[in-house]
Design an enzyme around this catalytic site. Structure first.
Site, PDB file in Angstrom:
ATOM      1  N   SER A 137       0.817  -1.224   0.000  1.00 15.51           N
ATOM      2  CA  SER A 137       0.000   0.000   0.000  1.00 15.51           C
ATOM      3  C   SER A 137       0.843   1.263   0.000  1.00 15.51           C
ATOM      4  O   SER A 137       1.670   1.463   0.892  1.00 15.51           O
ATOM      5  CB  SER A 137      -0.876   0.068   1.259  1.00 15.51           C
ATOM      6  OG  SER A 137      -1.899  -0.850   1.203  1.00 15.51           O
ATOM      7  N   HIS A 150      -3.266   0.546  -4.578  1.00 14.01           N
ATOM      8  CA  HIS A 150      -2.714  -0.632  -5.269  1.00 14.01           C
ATOM      9  C   HIS A 150      -3.086  -0.577  -6.740  1.00 14.01           C
ATOM     10  O   HIS A 150      -4.232  -0.830  -7.104  1.00 14.01           O
ATOM     11  CB  HIS A 150      -3.298  -1.921  -4.688  1.00 14.01           C
ATOM     12  CG  HIS A 150      -2.769  -2.276  -3.342  1.00 14.01           C
ATOM     13  ND1 HIS A 150      -1.727  -3.145  -3.153  1.00 14.01           N
ATOM     14  CD2 HIS A 150      -3.132  -1.861  -2.114  1.00 14.01           C
ATOM     15  CE1 HIS A 150      -1.469  -3.263  -1.869  1.00 14.01           C
ATOM     16  NE2 HIS A 150      -2.317  -2.496  -1.207  1.00 14.01           N
ATOM     17  N   HIS A 203      -5.404  -9.084  -1.530  1.00 11.85           N
ATOM     18  CA  HIS A 203      -5.405  -9.527  -0.142  1.00 11.85           C
ATOM     19  C   HIS A 203      -6.523 -10.539   0.103  1.00 11.85           C
ATOM     20  O   HIS A 203      -7.563 -10.510  -0.555  1.00 11.85           O
ATOM     21  CB  HIS A 203      -5.642  -8.327   0.800  1.00 11.85           C
ATOM     22  CG  HIS A 203      -4.739  -7.169   0.566  1.00 11.85           C
ATOM     23  ND1 HIS A 203      -4.950  -6.281  -0.458  1.00 11.85           N
ATOM     24  CD2 HIS A 203      -3.624  -6.763   1.216  1.00 11.85           C
ATOM     25  CE1 HIS A 203      -3.987  -5.363  -0.424  1.00 11.85           C
ATOM     26  NE2 HIS A 203      -3.179  -5.635   0.566  1.00 11.85           N
ATOM     27  N   TYR A 225      -8.536 -10.479   2.589  1.00 11.36           N
ATOM     28  CA  TYR A 225      -9.759  -9.822   3.084  1.00 11.36           C
ATOM     29  C   TYR A 225     -10.636  -9.279   1.951  1.00 11.36           C
ATOM     30  O   TYR A 225     -11.807  -8.965   2.164  1.00 11.36           O
ATOM     31  CB  TYR A 225      -9.422  -8.702   4.088  1.00 11.36           C
ATOM     32  CG  TYR A 225      -8.631  -7.547   3.524  1.00 11.36           C
ATOM     33  CD1 TYR A 225      -9.194  -6.617   2.660  1.00 11.36           C
ATOM     34  CD2 TYR A 225      -7.296  -7.378   3.876  1.00 11.36           C
ATOM     35  CE1 TYR A 225      -8.464  -5.575   2.133  1.00 11.36           C
ATOM     36  CE2 TYR A 225      -6.549  -6.332   3.361  1.00 11.36           C
ATOM     37  CZ  TYR A 225      -7.147  -5.437   2.492  1.00 11.36           C
ATOM     38  OH  TYR A 225      -6.407  -4.411   1.978  1.00 11.36           O
ATOM     39  N   GLU A 226     -10.072  -9.174   0.750  1.00 12.07           N
ATOM     40  CA  GLU A 226     -10.896  -8.707  -0.376  1.00 12.07           C
ATOM     41  C   GLU A 226     -11.866  -9.798  -0.831  1.00 12.07           C
ATOM     42  O   GLU A 226     -12.724  -9.549  -1.670  1.00 12.07           O
ATOM     43  CB  GLU A 226      -9.995  -8.294  -1.550  1.00 12.07           C
ATOM     44  CG  GLU A 226      -9.157  -7.042  -1.257  1.00 12.07           C
ATOM     45  CD  GLU A 226      -8.227  -6.704  -2.404  1.00 12.07           C
ATOM     46  OE1 GLU A 226      -8.716  -6.220  -3.441  1.00 12.07           O
ATOM     47  OE2 GLU A 226      -7.000  -6.936  -2.267  1.00 12.07           O
ATOM     48  N   ALA A 283       2.680  -2.062   4.186  1.00 14.57           N
ATOM     49  CA  ALA A 283       2.443  -1.033   5.190  1.00 14.57           C
ATOM     50  C   ALA A 283       1.971  -1.760   6.438  1.00 14.57           C
ATOM     51  O   ALA A 283       1.214  -2.724   6.340  1.00 14.57           O
ATOM     52  CB  ALA A 283       1.365  -0.084   4.693  1.00 14.57           C
ATOM     53  N   MET A 335      -1.966  -6.857   7.236  1.00 17.21           N
ATOM     54  CA  MET A 335      -2.988  -7.753   6.673  1.00 17.21           C
ATOM     55  C   MET A 335      -2.513  -8.428   5.382  1.00 17.21           C
ATOM     56  O   MET A 335      -3.319  -8.738   4.508  1.00 17.21           O
ATOM     57  CB  MET A 335      -4.259  -6.950   6.364  1.00 17.21           C
ATOM     58  CG  MET A 335      -4.792  -6.138   7.521  1.00 17.21           C
ATOM     59  SD  MET A 335      -6.137  -5.089   6.946  1.00 17.21           S
ATOM     60  CE  MET A 335      -6.330  -3.983   8.359  1.00 17.21           C
ATOM     61  N   SER A 336      -1.213  -8.637   5.249  1.00 14.10           N
ATOM     62  CA  SER A 336      -0.707  -9.191   3.981  1.00 14.10           C
ATOM     63  C   SER A 336       0.587  -9.962   4.215  1.00 14.10           C
ATOM     64  O   SER A 336       0.900 -10.346   5.342  1.00 14.10           O
ATOM     65  CB  SER A 336      -0.459  -8.036   2.988  1.00 14.10           C
ATOM     66  OG  SER A 336       0.619  -7.250   3.418  1.00 14.10           O
ATOM     67  N   ASN A 393       1.745   3.783  10.947  1.00  9.46           N
ATOM     68  CA  ASN A 393       0.915   4.309  12.047  1.00  9.46           C
ATOM     69  C   ASN A 393       1.232   3.503  13.300  1.00  9.46           C
ATOM     70  O   ASN A 393       1.793   2.416  13.221  1.00  9.46           O
ATOM     71  CB  ASN A 393      -0.578   4.151  11.691  1.00  9.46           C
ATOM     72  CG  ASN A 393      -0.928   2.707  11.363  1.00  9.46           C
ATOM     73  OD1 ASN A 393      -0.683   2.231  10.243  1.00  9.46           O
ATOM     74  ND2 ASN A 393      -1.457   1.989  12.340  1.00  9.46           N
ATOM     75  N   HIS A 396      -7.181   4.782   6.784  1.00  9.34           N
ATOM     76  CA  HIS A 396      -6.350   4.293   5.663  1.00  9.34           C
ATOM     77  C   HIS A 396      -5.555   5.422   5.010  1.00  9.34           C
ATOM     78  O   HIS A 396      -4.446   5.197   4.514  1.00  9.34           O
ATOM     79  CB  HIS A 396      -7.239   3.583   4.626  1.00  9.34           C
ATOM     80  CG  HIS A 396      -6.484   2.993   3.473  1.00  9.34           C
ATOM     81  ND1 HIS A 396      -5.526   2.008   3.623  1.00  9.34           N
ATOM     82  CD2 HIS A 396      -6.528   3.242   2.134  1.00  9.34           C
ATOM     83  CE1 HIS A 396      -5.022   1.683   2.435  1.00  9.34           C
ATOM     84  NE2 HIS A 396      -5.612   2.422   1.521  1.00  9.34           N
TER      85      HIS A 396
END
Ligand code: HPA
Length: 275
Positions: free
Chosen positions: A30, A61, A83, A85-86, A113, A211-212, A235, A247
């Site tokens: 990201s 992306h 990902h 989660y998509e 990220a 998350m990746s 963050n 985000h």
């Protein structure tokens, strides 16, 4: 169609369009896609033009492959990733890595990220991934083993190749870039974590959360590739600061560290032992 046939079909389509054989694969996370602009003599292929490749639905992306020379080394860059989660299956998430292997690529750089779990690690810091903790129960290797790639039960004692980490730290020192090193926790998303989950992950020994990355790393390791993982800490994890996560903060920090990130990765690619 069998998964192996799909892989060879996609790899064949890529091969038809390139004159060089890439040796290092890079996956850009990201807000970190700008490195693809540094590739010389690029051949660009949209994911939509490659059979069985899926397109990311996430802002930050772009979905294309860029193949060419980076620091004189032949590379294949995935500018944007998909990902779990998509809604994609693990097999779809790691499909590009399997295509890389089918193209003869044995080295993988994965970037992402991530949120920091540690008050010593701040937004804008870069963290070399030493190891990971997988908090997602599904695995890209679940189901029939692809024997052509690796064994049923694969070893994960050195998922982020130690010699490569040593080399990367040297590159950081030479460039005067402070490179943290730590454990990446893979959470399913797409919700950011609760403050309690962030405290839990820190207690478990984690330094960053995202998350990746982990599915791709497991797949690459299974296939015997050398792997490096680099997190851009965008963050502080939820609850560490008294503010909600957004985000846009993640993407903005990626943009802020763009130059440092690019110069470090270029140096690492230059020093990467291949052949
Ligand atoms: N949590 C999970 N994924 C992330 C974060 C985070 O805090 N920041 C960037 N990706």
């Amino acid at each position: 169609m069998e998964i192996l046939d799909q892989i060879h079909q996609a790899a064949g389509r890529i091969k038809d369009q390139i004159d060089i054989m890439p040796q290092i694969g890079l996956i850009l996370g990201s807000g970190l896609g700008a490195l693809a602009g540094e590739v010389k003599d690029p051949v660009t292929i949209s994911y939509g033009d490659i059979p069985h490749f899926q397109e990311s639905t996430v802002e930050g992306h772009s979905g294309q492959l860029v193949i060419g020379l980076l620091e004189e080394k032949p590379v294949l860059v995935l500018q944007g990733r998909i990902h779990y989660y998509e809604g994609f299956t693990m097999n779809q998430v790691v499909f590009p890595v399997r295509c890389m292997k089918a193209l003869g690529i044995n080295s993988l750089v994965v970037t992402n990220a991530a949120g920091s779990l540690d008050t010593e690690y701040h937004p804008g810091d870069l963290m070399l991934i030493r190891d990971h903790i997988k908090m997602v129960s599904d695995s890209p290797l679940r189901g029939p083993n692809i024997d052509e790639f690796g064994p049923r039960f694969n070893d994960l004692s050195d998922p982020y190749t130690k010699d490569i980490r040593t080399m990367a730290k040297k590159c950081g020192r030479e460039l005067g870039i402070v490179l943290k090193e730590g454990v990446y926790c893979y959470m399913p998303g797409p919700s950011y974590e609760t403050a309690s989950e962030v405290r839990m992950l820190k207690l478990l020994g984690g330094h960053a959360v995202g998350m990746s990355t982990v599915p791709e790393v497991i797949t690459a390791g299974h296939a015997g590739m050398n792997v490096m993982g680099l997190s851009c800490l965008t963050n502080m994890g939820t609850g560490i600061l008294d503010q909600p996560l957004d985000h846009s903060e993640v993407v903005e920090t990626g943009v802020r560290v763009r130059e440092t990130f690019i110069s470090l990765l270029k140096r690492i690619v230059r020093e990467w032992p291949i052949g």
